[in-house]
Design an enzyme around this catalytic site. Structure first.
Site, short mmCIF file in Angstrom:
data_model
loop_
_atom_site.label_atom_id
_atom_site.label_comp_id
_atom_site.label_asym_id
_atom_site.label_seq_id
_atom_site.Cartn_x
_atom_site.Cartn_y
_atom_site.Cartn_z
N ASP A 38 0.78 -1.25 0.00
CA ASP A 38 0.00 0.00 0.00
C ASP A 38 0.82 1.30 0.00
OD1 ASP A 38 -1.55 -2.11 0.84
OD2 ASP A 38 -2.24 -1.16 2.68
N GLN A 54 4.14 0.57 2.25
CA GLN A 54 4.39 -0.68 2.96
C GLN A 54 5.55 -1.39 2.27
OE1 GLN A 54 2.06 -2.30 5.75
NE2 GLN A 54 2.69 -0.18 5.92
N ASP A 160 -5.08 0.91 9.68
CA ASP A 160 -5.03 1.83 8.54
C ASP A 160 -5.68 3.19 8.83
OD1 ASP A 160 -4.01 -0.52 7.48
OD2 ASP A 160 -5.83 -1.02 6.37
C1 FRU Z 1 -3.88 -3.58 2.78
C2 FRU Z 1 -3.21 -4.08 4.05
C3 FRU Z 1 -3.55 -3.15 5.21
C4 FRU Z 1 -2.40 -3.37 6.16
C5 FRU Z 1 -1.25 -3.58 5.20
C6 FRU Z 1 -0.23 -4.57 5.68
O1 FRU Z 1 -3.28 -4.04 1.63
O2 FRU Z 1 -3.60 -5.40 4.31
O3 FRU Z 1 -4.82 -3.39 5.80
O4 FRU Z 1 -2.20 -2.28 7.00
O5 FRU Z 1 -1.80 -4.03 3.98
O6 FRU Z 1 0.90 -4.59 4.88
#
Ligand code: FRU
Length: 476
Positions: A38, A54, A160
């Protein structure tokens, strides 16, 4: 002792030089090496656009999440910065999950999810997700302030955070799961540190998913938009065909209250690979969205090359007269254009015409006159793996990818527009395609994996005539 951030940098420096570039994007943001999912903390701060994401620096697989970091003056040329957050604990010992950024006076604040397991078993019952804060004066080095919101009783999936300022308060929406129902919760604060629970902001009706990830809330035209990524919606006809979706609900909001909406979830992008979008405002008040161009549990052949995942182009949102969200490439994207090459044809009659060989990074512009096109299928092909075409009998625009070697095959499609002009802006960047339809009415984004000799672009019409009003491409 080397810190986790230093370790990440050392690893990335080595891994970067070992990347196989064949599918690595030329003008989209991807991690230097390793894994990306993300977009996080998209924000304009002190003269720069910042994009965090991420990130797992140690392998091209998902792992304990870090926040990768890059900045840009124009949203299209990105400069990598040192990894901003590592799972240093205690609140985030198993991962710094997704979140957002806000400018608070002269500091940049990151609000993100600390992910941690109690005990050794990493099961849902042992999982705790809390909201954390970090801040920076220079936009590069972050001081961690630890947890600011604990897990509400009975919840495990609680993540999130997206924060924004409205009137005298900061507000935060957070995604959550209560048994098998996706929810968004609302919080309010005056200082980003002490948060007050304002209850359930929105909740899934029957069939709308067991978990709502990555909520985002903003004003567009005279409406409020709740954009989020639900998990657990079943496919229905042409809709919700990806493992997870991303889209929005439209409605009204009184600050501090639950969101009132019409209950109609509308997908934002109709391709195979678009997830966890996040929005931000430009200094001139445009609402821009960037998403992750990939999909959970989908094969990612670039993992063989030392990296995985990339971000979409920046896309500007607007509301049309029918209260639909339109999404078109941000104006800055045109700055990528190099030379323009008109296609050598106008009308095609049951034929295939080569436009260019070896298209790695291009924007193709096509305008089809639908009323003058009788062919059963007509459109554009990239090698033998990608076709973007009109299916005249089904009256649909189809994106079809066929990379059987990597178990990536199938179509996504949308209905043809009611007017007779179909104008397409198609962005190809080595391993991605983004198709923008009629100035933002729809968008389809997918990952593609052409072999080096499968990068020729051609136009085709099968069984009949296809009429082009405009056709050409820019090298980017
Ligand atoms: C969305 C997600 C979020 C989480 C992150 C973990 O793609 O699953 O909900 O914070 O990725 O990497």
């Amino acid at each position: 002792m080397t810190s986790l951030l230093e370790q990440a940098e050392q690893t990335l420096e080595k891994a970067q030089s070992a990347i196989n570039p064949r599918w690595y994007p030329r003008y989209h943001l991807a991690a230097r090496a390793g894994w990306m999912n993300d977009p996080n903390g998209l924000v304009w701060f002190d003269g720069w656009y910042h994009a965090f994401y991420q990130h797992h620096p140690y392998s091209p697989q998902w792992g304990p999440m870090h926040w990768g970091h890059a900045r840009s003056k124009d949203l299209v040329h990105w400069e990598h910065l040192p990894v901003a957050l590592a799972p240093e604990g205690p609140a985030d010992k198993d991962g710094c999950f997704s979140g957002s950024a806000v400018v608070d006076g002269d500091t940049l604040a990151l609000i993100y999810t600390g992910h941690k397991f109690h005990g050794s078993a990493d099961t849902d019952d042992n999982l705790y997700q809390v909201q954390c804060l970090a801040s920076s004066c220079d936009g590069i080095h972050f001081e961690r302030h630890g947890m600011v919101i604990d897990t509400p009783p009975g919840l495990h999936h609680f993540r999130d955070p997206k924060v924004w300022r409205e009137g005298e308060f900061w507000y935060m929406v957070v995604g959550s799961r209560v048994e098998n129902t996706g929810q968004v919760r609302l919080y309010r604060s005056t200082d980003l540190r002490e948060w007050h629970d304002k209850g359930i902001f929105a909740e899934a009706d029957e069939g709308m998913g067991f978990m709502w990830e990555c909520p985002d809330f903003f004003t567009l035209g005279d409406k409020r938009v709740l954009m989020f990524s639900p998990q657990g919606m079943a496919a229905e006809g042409y809709h919700h065909r990806n493992l997870f979706q991303s889209g929005y609900l439209l409605g009204e909001w009184q600050p501090g209250q639950p969101f009132t909406h019409n209950g109609e979830f509308i997908e934002l992008d109709h391709g195979h690979d678009f997830y966890a979008p996040q929005s931000f405002l430009t200094p001139d008040n445009r609402r821009i969205v960037i998403g992750w161009l990939a999909m959970w549990e989908s094969p990612m052949p670039e993992q063989q090359d030392g990296w995985a995942g990339m971000l979409s182009l920046p896309r500007e949102l607007s509301l049309d007269d029918n209260h639909r969200v339109k999404m078109k490439p941000a104006d800055e994207v045109t700055a990528l254009r190099g030379s323009y090459y008109p296609a050598p044809v106008r009308d095609l009659n049951n034929q295939k015409v080569l436009v260019t060989a070896n298209a790695e990074a291009v924007e193709v512009q096509l305008a089809w006159d639908l009323s003058a096109s009788t062919a059963e299928q007509f459109g554009m092909a990239l090698g033998d793996g990608l076709r973007i075409y009109v299916d005249n009998q089904a009256q649909r625009l189809v994106v079809e990818r066929s990379y059987p070697k990597y178990s990536l095959e199938g179509t996504r499609s949308i209905p043809l527009p009611a007017n007779s002009l179909l104008s397409l802006r198609i962005f190809i960047d080595r391993s991605s395609v983004e198709v923008f339809v009629n100035d933002g009415d729809a968008c389809l984004s997918s990952r593609i994996y052409p072999q080096p000799d499968q990068r020729d672009i051609s136009l085709f019409a099968n069984h009949g005539i296809a009429s082009l009003q405009d056709a050409g491409y820019w090298s980017l």
